[in-house]
Design an enzyme around this catalytic site. Sequence first.
Site, short mmCIF file in Angstrom:
data_model
loop_
_atom_site.label_atom_id
_atom_site.label_comp_id
_atom_site.label_asym_id
_atom_site.label_seq_id
_atom_site.Cartn_x
_atom_site.Cartn_y
_atom_site.Cartn_z
N CYS A 1 0.77 -1.24 -0.08
CA CYS A 1 0.06 0.05 0.26
C CYS A 1 0.80 1.23 0.08
O CYS A 1 0.32 2.42 -0.69
CB CYS A 1 -0.91 -0.07 1.20
N HIS B 1 -3.82 6.96 1.45
CA HIS B 1 -4.04 5.84 0.76
C HIS B 1 -5.58 5.30 1.27
O HIS B 1 -6.00 5.40 2.27
CB HIS B 1 -2.93 4.73 1.30
N ASN C 1 -9.91 -0.87 -2.24
CA ASN C 1 -8.62 -0.48 -1.90
C ASN C 1 -7.73 -1.06 -3.19
O ASN C 1 -7.66 -2.25 -3.41
CB ASN C 1 -8.06 -1.17 -0.63
O1 UT7 Z 1 -4.40 -1.20 2.91
C1 UT7 Z 1 -3.93 -1.87 3.94
C2 UT7 Z 1 -4.26 -1.41 5.15
N1 UT7 Z 1 -5.48 -1.95 5.53
C3 UT7 Z 1 -6.40 -1.39 6.46
O2 UT7 Z 1 -5.60 -0.42 7.08
C4 UT7 Z 1 -7.37 -2.02 6.83
C5 UT7 Z 1 -7.60 -1.91 8.32
N2 UT7 Z 1 -9.00 -2.78 8.73
C6 UT7 Z 1 -10.17 -2.46 8.54
O3 UT7 Z 1 -10.36 -1.67 7.71
C7 UT7 Z 1 -11.08 -3.26 9.32
O4 UT7 Z 1 -10.56 -4.28 10.28
C8 UT7 Z 1 -11.99 -4.31 8.46
C9 UT7 Z 1 -13.06 -3.28 7.63
C10 UT7 Z 1 -10.98 -5.08 7.39
C11 UT7 Z 1 -12.94 -5.02 9.14
O5 UT7 Z 1 -13.69 -4.33 10.06
P1 UT7 Z 1 -13.93 -4.87 11.59
O6 UT7 Z 1 -14.71 -3.82 12.27
O7 UT7 Z 1 -12.42 -5.03 12.07
O8 UT7 Z 1 -14.48 -6.27 11.60
P2 UT7 Z 1 -14.05 -7.73 11.99
O9 UT7 Z 1 -12.97 -8.38 11.18
O10 UT7 Z 1 -13.71 -7.43 13.59
O11 UT7 Z 1 -15.35 -8.47 11.76
C12 UT7 Z 1 -16.64 -8.19 12.72
C13 UT7 Z 1 -17.47 -9.35 12.23
C14 UT7 Z 1 -17.15 -10.55 12.28
O12 UT7 Z 1 -18.37 -11.46 12.65
P3 UT7 Z 1 -18.53 -11.84 14.26
O13 UT7 Z 1 -17.18 -12.66 14.62
O14 UT7 Z 1 -18.63 -10.55 15.06
O15 UT7 Z 1 -19.71 -12.88 14.43
C15 UT7 Z 1 -16.85 -11.06 11.00
O16 UT7 Z 1 -17.10 -12.50 10.77
O17 UT7 Z 1 -18.04 -9.04 10.77
C16 UT7 Z 1 -17.71 -10.27 10.14
N3 UT7 Z 1 -17.27 -10.16 8.91
C17 UT7 Z 1 -18.34 -9.88 7.75
N4 UT7 Z 1 -19.41 -9.81 7.76
C18 UT7 Z 1 -20.20 -9.50 6.50
C19 UT7 Z 1 -16.18 -9.87 8.41
N5 UT7 Z 1 -16.03 -9.57 6.72
C20 UT7 Z 1 -17.21 -9.72 6.69
C21 UT7 Z 1 -18.28 -9.00 5.31
N6 UT7 Z 1 -19.51 -9.06 5.51
N7 UT7 Z 1 -17.16 -9.06 4.16
#
Ligand code: UT7
Length: 335
Positions: free
Chosen positions: A114, A262, A292
């Site tokens: 990135c 980014h 992204n």
């Molecule tokens: O470019 C490089 C740099 N990248 C970044 O800086 C990205 C940084 N991270 C993020 O932006 C966030 O962590 C994400 C957007 C990737 C994810 O958001 P989050 O709020 O951290 O979600 P999570 O991974 O903790 O997941 C929350 C819930 C989980 O379910 P439970 O365990 O709470 O039941 C996941 O299984 O959301 C679920 N989940 C989804 N649900 C629907 C994960 N992905 C999805 C999805 N659709 N696509």
Amino acid sequence: MYNSIIKGTGYYVPENIVTNDDLSKIMDTSDEWIQERTGIQQRHFATKGKDTTTNMGVRAAEMAIAKANINKEDIDFLIFATLSPDYYFPGCGVLAQKELGLNTIGALDIRNQCSGFVYALSVADQFIKTGMYKNILVIASETQSPALDLTTRGRNMAVLFGDGAGAVILSRTEEVGKGILSSHLHSEGAYAEELAIITPGVGKKWVTELIKENNPEDISYFPHMNGQFVFKNAVVRFSEVIVEGLKHNNLTEKEIDLFIPHQANLRISQFIQQKFKLSDEKVFNNIQKYGNTTAASIAIALAEAVEQKRIKENDLVLLAAFGSGFTWGSVVIRW
Ligand code: UT7
């Protein structure tokens, strides 16, 4: 010492648009979840047999060359940033050199994910400052969609990424106080595995072993991210490197005319926007349309910002990136 200015910008995204609703038909996700957590509404996916990392980069480069109003023969170095090269080796730099019909100029590949475009700009700037080169073509391009696990198992990564390319021509100027004022680069390899594709590679498992094992449970060849950990590090490192860039030039956040982060997550950009008290017109976001696009994201955003006349002569433009490696960096530009 010379300075380097961005003389021309270009971008290209593949035709195929994939909406959140399209993804929700092939995996358990929803437009609501994706938009709420990331701001993404759609992304562009490359079409097999048509779009490659090199040819998208070349299309962006052709636009940048035309906008810079220079001849291809005037380009004396090429830098190509990508994490999704067409071949394992050689890199896309030499492939782009061939496709563009450039003579035997040097072609350098950058793999800083990135932060790839920020690293590439910084390297190009050093070559220009020392007087070694006059016009450098910087390309950043990604074809990430074929590497995604487009099933519910891979949904946490699959909904985030898109394909596309951006390019700039960086040129020598003798004007003082113009162009790239400074760049600041960092990395922290302790967290290399927090956002990565681990195989195939000689470190863990080579491609022949993957084929021999033929294990459907092995997901090591899909991208993996410890999302919340990456998010927490991103907001801290973005802030630090922005402050570093401003301080180095005796500037304050009030003097920023356009901040181009980014495009990792709209929530990260909004957090930074609030922290530095920047109004909406001072921040450029296009993650809604493209997702992204990793190394290409700032390059595409910069080209769009120029196209939309969001940048004027003498504006202070700040670029900042954070991503896999971890790597991060900023570039401060007096336009
Ligand atoms: O470019 C490089 C740099 N990248 C970044 O800086 C990205 C940084 N991270 C993020 O932006 C966030 O962590 C994400 C957007 C990737 C994810 O958001 P989050 O709020 O951290 O979600 P999570 O991974 O903790 O997941 C929350 C819930 C989980 O379910 P439970 O365990 O709470 O039941 C996941 O299984 O959301 C679920 N989940 C989804 N649900 C629907 C994960 N992905 C999805 C999805 N659709 N696509």
